[in-house]
Enzyme design. Structure first.
Site, PDB file in Angstrom:
ATOM      1  CB  VAL A 290      -7.037   3.378 -20.378  1.00  0.00           C
ATOM      2  CG1 VAL A 290      -6.792   1.906 -20.662  1.00  0.00           C
ATOM      3  CG2 VAL A 290      -5.907   4.224 -20.965  1.00  0.00           C
ATOM      4  NE  ARG A 291     -12.189  -0.725 -24.336  1.00  0.00           N
ATOM      5  CZ  ARG A 291     -11.617  -0.261 -25.449  1.00  0.00           C
ATOM      6  NH1 ARG A 291     -11.872   0.980 -25.855  1.00  0.00           N
ATOM      7  NH2 ARG A 291     -10.805  -1.014 -26.162  1.00  0.00           N
ATOM      8  CB  THR A 292      -8.882   0.716 -16.153  1.00  0.00           C
ATOM      9  OG1 THR A 292      -9.100   2.112 -15.859  1.00  0.00           O
ATOM     10  CG2 THR A 292      -7.702   0.559 -17.099  1.00  0.00           C
TER      11      THR A 292
ATOM     12  CB  SER B  75      -4.111  12.150 -15.540  1.00  0.00           C
ATOM     13  OG  SER B  75      -5.311  12.579 -16.149  1.00  0.00           O
TER      14      SER B  75
ATOM     15  CE1 TYR C 244      -6.691  10.459 -11.067  1.00  0.00           C
ATOM     16  CE2 TYR C 244      -6.971  12.009 -12.878  1.00  0.00           C
ATOM     17  CZ  TYR C 244      -6.548  10.780 -12.403  1.00  0.00           C
ATOM     18  OH  TYR C 244      -5.979   9.865 -13.269  1.00  0.00           O
TER      19      TYR C 244
ATOM     20  CG  ASP D 110      -1.864   1.137   1.309  1.00  0.00           C
ATOM     21  OD1 ASP D 110      -1.529   2.228   0.798  1.00  0.00           O
ATOM     22  OD2 ASP D 110      -2.956   0.967   1.877  1.00  0.00           O
TER      23      ASP D 110
ATOM     24  CE  LYS E 215      -3.001  10.610 -11.594  1.00  0.00           C
ATOM     25  NZ  LYS E 215      -2.187   9.421 -11.320  1.00  0.00           N
TER      26      LYS E 215
HETATM   27  P1  NAP Z   1      -7.742   1.241 -11.651  1.00  0.00           P
HETATM   28  O1  NAP Z   1      -8.195   0.177 -12.577  1.00  0.00           O
HETATM   29  O2  NAP Z   1      -8.713   1.913 -10.753  1.00  0.00           O
HETATM   30  O3  NAP Z   1      -6.499   0.665 -10.803  1.00  0.00           O
HETATM   31  C1  NAP Z   1      -5.905   1.434  -9.816  1.00  0.00           C
HETATM   32  C2  NAP Z   1      -4.913   0.575  -9.086  1.00  0.00           C
HETATM   33  O4  NAP Z   1      -4.293   1.370  -8.069  1.00  0.00           O
HETATM   34  C3  NAP Z   1      -5.545  -0.635  -8.379  1.00  0.00           C
HETATM   35  O5  NAP Z   1      -4.691  -1.740  -8.474  1.00  0.00           O
HETATM   36  C4  NAP Z   1      -5.666  -0.152  -6.949  1.00  0.00           C
HETATM   37  O6  NAP Z   1      -5.684  -1.192  -5.994  1.00  0.00           O
HETATM   38  C5  NAP Z   1      -4.354   0.632  -6.855  1.00  0.00           C
HETATM   39  N1  NAP Z   1      -4.287   1.481  -5.675  1.00  0.00           N
HETATM   40  C6  NAP Z   1      -5.136   2.441  -5.262  1.00  0.00           C
HETATM   41  N2  NAP Z   1      -4.716   2.955  -4.092  1.00  0.00           N
HETATM   42  C7  NAP Z   1      -3.581   2.297  -3.756  1.00  0.00           C
HETATM   43  C8  NAP Z   1      -2.685   2.361  -2.671  1.00  0.00           C
HETATM   44  N3  NAP Z   1      -2.873   3.195  -1.625  1.00  0.00           N
HETATM   45  N4  NAP Z   1      -1.597   1.544  -2.659  1.00  0.00           N
HETATM   46  C9  NAP Z   1      -1.389   0.686  -3.682  1.00  0.00           C
HETATM   47  N5  NAP Z   1      -2.222   0.551  -4.714  1.00  0.00           N
HETATM   48  C10 NAP Z   1      -3.306   1.353  -4.754  1.00  0.00           C
HETATM   49  O7  NAP Z   1      -7.077   2.447 -12.470  1.00  0.00           O
HETATM   50  P2  NAP Z   1      -6.200   2.509 -13.811  1.00  0.00           P
HETATM   51  O8  NAP Z   1      -7.052   3.106 -14.855  1.00  0.00           O
HETATM   52  O9  NAP Z   1      -5.514   1.237 -14.051  1.00  0.00           O
HETATM   53  O10 NAP Z   1      -5.176   3.647 -13.360  1.00  0.00           O
HETATM   54  C11 NAP Z   1      -3.789   3.443 -13.180  1.00  0.00           C
HETATM   55  C12 NAP Z   1      -3.120   4.798 -13.208  1.00  0.00           C
HETATM   56  O11 NAP Z   1      -3.390   5.441 -14.462  1.00  0.00           O
HETATM   57  C13 NAP Z   1      -3.614   5.755 -12.120  1.00  0.00           C
HETATM   58  O12 NAP Z   1      -2.529   6.460 -11.577  1.00  0.00           O
HETATM   59  C14 NAP Z   1      -4.548   6.688 -12.888  1.00  0.00           C
HETATM   60  O13 NAP Z   1      -4.630   7.953 -12.272  1.00  0.00           O
HETATM   61  C15 NAP Z   1      -3.856   6.751 -14.246  1.00  0.00           C
HETATM   62  N6  NAP Z   1      -4.730   7.164 -15.346  1.00  0.00           N
HETATM   63  C16 NAP Z   1      -5.761   6.366 -15.748  1.00  0.00           C
HETATM   64  C17 NAP Z   1      -6.556   6.792 -16.821  1.00  0.00           C
HETATM   65  C18 NAP Z   1      -7.700   5.957 -17.355  1.00  0.00           C
HETATM   66  O14 NAP Z   1      -8.425   6.426 -18.249  1.00  0.00           O
HETATM   67  N7  NAP Z   1      -7.899   4.741 -16.884  1.00  0.00           N
HETATM   68  C19 NAP Z   1      -6.313   8.032 -17.452  1.00  0.00           C
HETATM   69  C20 NAP Z   1      -5.251   8.808 -16.997  1.00  0.00           C
HETATM   70  C21 NAP Z   1      -4.461   8.361 -15.954  1.00  0.00           C
HETATM   71  P3  NAP Z   1      -7.080  -1.829  -5.435  1.00  0.00           P
HETATM   72  O15 NAP Z   1      -7.509  -2.854  -6.459  1.00  0.00           O
HETATM   73  O16 NAP Z   1      -6.688  -2.433  -4.126  1.00  0.00           O
HETATM   74  O17 NAP Z   1      -8.067  -0.715  -5.317  1.00  0.00           O
END
Ligand code: NAP
Length: 237
Positions: free
Chosen positions: A193-195, A145, A160, A62, A164
């Site tokens: 991104v589709r997450t 981001s 957010y 964490d 960033k």
């Molecule tokens: P996601 O699917 O929500 O995954 C986020 C990950 O971060 C999960 O594994 C979550 O763990 C973990 N996390 C959250 N708090 C944490 C902590 N305190 N310690 C360790 N792990 C922690 O999001 P994602 O889309 O893959 O995003 C990954 C990165 O890309 C982020 O930094 C996000 O800001 C950036 N981003 C995403 C997008 C997009 O469109 N998806 C766009 C721009 C930037 P849990 O499963 O335990 O919650």
């Protein structure tokens, strides 16, 4: 200790962009430490990648917990004696999208603080802990981001956005402080991104989303440092 295989740590890697980054780095031949705050989810994710024949192992992290950072530091030191790649990917998006609460004037300060705690201070903590293991070479990728771009700053989602912007400042500060080393540190916007965070309507797959992350994590010595990239191209701060 003389094994030339590069060692990578990815934070927040049990799902989404972090998980796909682990897969792509391991496919390139790196030895990957997949970290997650939930041990069971992280172990399951690592086992799934091992099932694909990839060199991936799990450690609990964490990013907000100093004791987790110390334990990971001890593990990397004992197991490998060095670190080559750190992908600071863990992140949360806690601001409400819809009113009430999505204006900076309505923002709940606890939400803002909790966002900074993970996205900025957590990343700083892990970077402080693991960077010394790079021994003057290495690659640090801060997953930022477009919502942190001051040049395109709009309303909504202050927690957010602050986090960033701060993360991008960390990239700049560290790149300057490390300019005489061979360490390269860059920020990346993966696009939408589709997450779980991006949602099903986002226009990019996780494979597309991690392309620039993986590129920055494996830059040659001639590559850039202190930049902000999307689609392998520099973008304005
Ligand atoms: P996601 O699917 O929500 O995954 C986020 C990950 O971060 C999960 O594994 C979550 O763990 C973990 N996390 C959250 N708090 C944490 C902590 N305190 N310690 C360790 N792990 C922690 O999001 P994602 O889309 O893959 O995003 C990954 C990165 O890309 C982020 O930094 C996000 O800001 C950036 N981003 C995403 C997008 C997009 O469109 N998806 C766009 C721009 C930037 P849990 O499963 O335990 O919650």
């Amino acid at each position: 200790m003389n094994d030339p295989t590069k060692i990578a740590v990815v934070t927040g890697a049990n799902r989404g962009l972090g998980l796909e980054t682990c897969r792509q780095l391991a496919r390139l031949g790196l030895r990957v430490v997949l970290t997650s705050r939930d041990p069971a989810k992280g172990q399951a994710a690592a086992e799934a990648l091992q099932g694909e024949g990839l060199d991936v192992r799990h450690q609990t992290l964490d990013v907000t917990r100093a004791e987790d950072a110390r334990r990971l530091d001890d593990y990397i030191t004992a197991e490998f004696g060095r670190l080559d790649v750190l992908v600071n990917n863990a992140g949360v998006f806690l601001d409400p999208y819809n009113p009430p609460g999505n204006s900076v004037l309505d923002a709940d300060l606890d939400t803002v603080r909790r966002t900074l705690e993970t996205n900025l201070y957590g990343t700083l903590q892990i970077t402080q802990s693991l960077l010394p293991l790079m021994g003057g070479t290495g690659r640090v990728v801060n997953v930022s981001s477009g919502m942190g771009q001051l040049s395109e700053m709009n309303g909504c989602c202050p927690g957010y956005r602050f986090s960033k912007v701060g993360l991008n400042a960390l990239t700049r500060i560290l790149a300057d402080e490390l300019r005489d080393s061979r360490i390269k540190i860059n920020s990346v916007c993966p696009g939408w991104v589709r997450t779980d965070m991006g949602g099903p309507g986002a226009d990019r797959s996780v494979e597309q989303g991690v392309d620039t992350i993986v590129w920055l994590a494996t830059l040659p010595d001639s590559g850039p440092s202190g930049g902000f990239f999307r689609d392998r191209q520099p973008i304005p701060w």
